[in-house]
Design an enzyme around this catalytic site. Sequence first.
Site, PDB file in Angstrom:
ATOM      1  CG  ASP A  55      -1.710   1.234   1.415  1.00  0.00           C
ATOM      2  OD1 ASP A  55      -1.793   1.767   2.534  1.00  0.00           O
ATOM      3  OD2 ASP A  55      -2.262   1.715   0.397  1.00  0.00           O
ATOM      4  CG  ASP A  83      -1.725   7.549   0.790  1.00  0.00           C
ATOM      5  OD1 ASP A  83      -2.724   7.296   0.084  1.00  0.00           O
ATOM      6  OD2 ASP A  83      -0.880   8.405   0.481  1.00  0.00           O
TER       7      ASP A  83
END
Lengths: 311, 308
Positions: free
Chosen positions: A33, A35
Site C-alpha cells: 500500500d 499512504d
Amino acid sequence: MAGAAGGGGGGCVTLRGSQFQDLLDAKHNVLFDCDGVIWNGETAVTGAPEVVSLLKQRGKRVFFVTNNCTRPRESYVQKFSRLGFTDVAEEEIFSSAYCSAAYLRDVARVQGKVYVIGCSGVVRELQDAGVHVVEDVGGDEPGTNISNCPLDPDVKAVLVGYDENFTFMKLAKACCYLRNSECLFLATDPDPWHPLRGGRITPGSGSLTAALETASSRKATVIGKPGRFMFECIASQFDLDPARSLMVGDRLETDILFGSNCGLSTMLTLTGVSTMEEAQKYKDSESPEHKGCVPDYVVESIADFLEALEE
Amino acid sequence: MAASNFKCTQLSGALTRQLLESVDSVLFDCDGVIWRGDQAIPGAPEVINTLKKRGKRVFFVTNNSTKTRKMYADKLGKLGFNATEEEVFGTAYCSAIYLKNVCKVEGKVYLIGSNAMRQELEKMGIQPLGVGPDPISGVPIDWANVPLDHEVQAVLVGFDEHFSYMKLNRALQYLCNPDCQFVGTNTDTRLPLEGGKSVPGTGCLLRAVETAAQRQAQVVGKPSNFMFDCVASQFGLNPERCLMIGDRLDTDIMLGSNCGLKTLLTLTGVSTVADAEANRKSDCPHRQRMVPDYYIDSIADILPALEA
C-alpha cells in the site's frame, strides 16, 4: 510462521532477526500500500526507497496497490521519483482509479458512457483506458434544478469516487441514472476517510458512495481494497501466486483484509493508520468477520527489512 | 376498540365512526397524506376542518425539514386547511427543541440544512453556522485544517440543497471531537418536491456524514418517539385517544405503534396494502410494528362518517 501461506487469521507476529530473511525467501511478490506505508503525504517513510530498490535487486517483484484515486498513474510515477524511489514503473502501480477503468473496459465491457462522480485523477484513468466519460463539471447554473436537468441516454454505468467537487446536484443526477436497473453501479473504494499528515483526516470515497447507495437503494460494486478485484487486476497482467505473495499495509480493515481475502500473507506496518492495539483487538475478537483483519506479521516500519536485505 | 389481534382492516362506514369516537386527537403526516407537493389531496381540507368542528384536536407531524412552523401554517392556509402554527411539528422545529432540551446545547451548532432550520434554531436561542453554499478551494491539508469555532457544541444535519464535499468535511472535522454531539433531522431517503418529483432525501446526506465520521447520529424525526413526545408534552395527549394517519409504514405507522397510538394508513402516498400485509405475515417483531390498525384509500373517505 515465516514462510507460511497467508489467508487470514494471522498471528500478529513481530518479526525479528533471521525471520525477515526466512520471509523474504518464501515470497516472490511484495505488494505495498502507499499512504502510511512507503510515504506519508509528500515525505517518504525513512528507508522505504532503499527497501523497494533492494527488493527489486534481489529479484522480487514489487507492486503498489492503493485505494487513493486522486492521481492518474503517470502522476504517481512522478511522485515516486520526487520522493526518491528509483525505477518504479507505471505498470507496477495499481490505483483504484486505474482498476475501476480496467473493470469498466475489460470486465463490464461497457458500451456507452459512464457518469462519473470523481476527481480529475479518476476521470483521467477512465479516459486513458478509452472509457467514454460523461463528466459532471458541477457549478450550479442559476435556474438549473433536478427537474430540468437533461440526462444522457447513453449512460450505461455510474462510477463514484473521491470528489472534492461533490454536490447535491451530482447526487441527484447519479440517482436518476441508477433508476435503470441495467445501469451499472461502481465505486472506486470504500474508505470512509483519508488520513493526512498530523493525524488529520478528510472525507473519503466511502462517504460519497454511502450517500448514493442510500439515495438509489442499490449497493455499489466496490473496486478497491478489501475487495479482490485489484489483486485480480494485477494477477491478470503478471501471473502471481498468492502463496508466494506478501501484502504490506497500514490499515487493517483495508490492506490486511484485502490480503486475507486474496490468500496472501499479510504484514501490518505501524507507520500509518492502524495500531498494534487495534490488531490485537481483532485477534482477540470472537467474530469470524474480524479474522481477516488480523495480520500475519507486524513491523514498526518497512525499514525493518533493510537489515535482512542489505546482507 | 382497535383490537391488537386484528390489524390492517379496511376502514369504512360504521367502523370509521367508531374509530373517530374513540380518539380525541388526530395526527396527520403531510406529504402523501394531506397534500402532494403544492396540491392538496382532494377532500383533505374538508376532512381536517370538519374534524376540528367536531371537537377533535388536529396536529401535523412531518419529517420534512425545509419549512418553519410558520411556513407550514402559511402553506396549510393557502391550501384551505384551518390550521395554526402551534399545531405543526416539523423536524426543523423539533430538532431545535431536541438540541436545546435533550442535548442541552447552549451556544452554537454547525448546521447542514436550510434557512428554515436556521430560523427555528435562532428562535430557540441557538446560533447556527454554515447555512448556504460552501465552495471549496485549496488542497486537502487546508480542508483538514479548516478553522473550527470552539463554541460549536453539535453538528445538525437536515435537508440541504447546497450539500457539498466541503460541508461534509467541516461536519467531519467538528465530529472528530467526541464531545461534539451529532443530530440528524430524519433518515428518509427521498424528499418530495413541490411539483410532484422527488430528490434524494436527508437520509443520504446523513449517511455520508455518519460514514466519514464513523459515528451514528441521534435522529429526531419519525419513527423516533421524540416527534410524538413534542406534541404530547405541549398538549397533554393521551396516546390511547390519539390516531396517527400516515402514508409510510416505516415512519408514520412505526411511530404510532411505538407510542401506543391507533394507526391508519392512507394509500395516497408511498406504502401499499401489499407492503402492510407482508409485514403482518412476517415473523419479525420489527416488521410487526409497521402494520397499521386500519387502511383507507384516501383521507377524503373519512368525510361521510364525519358529516353523518
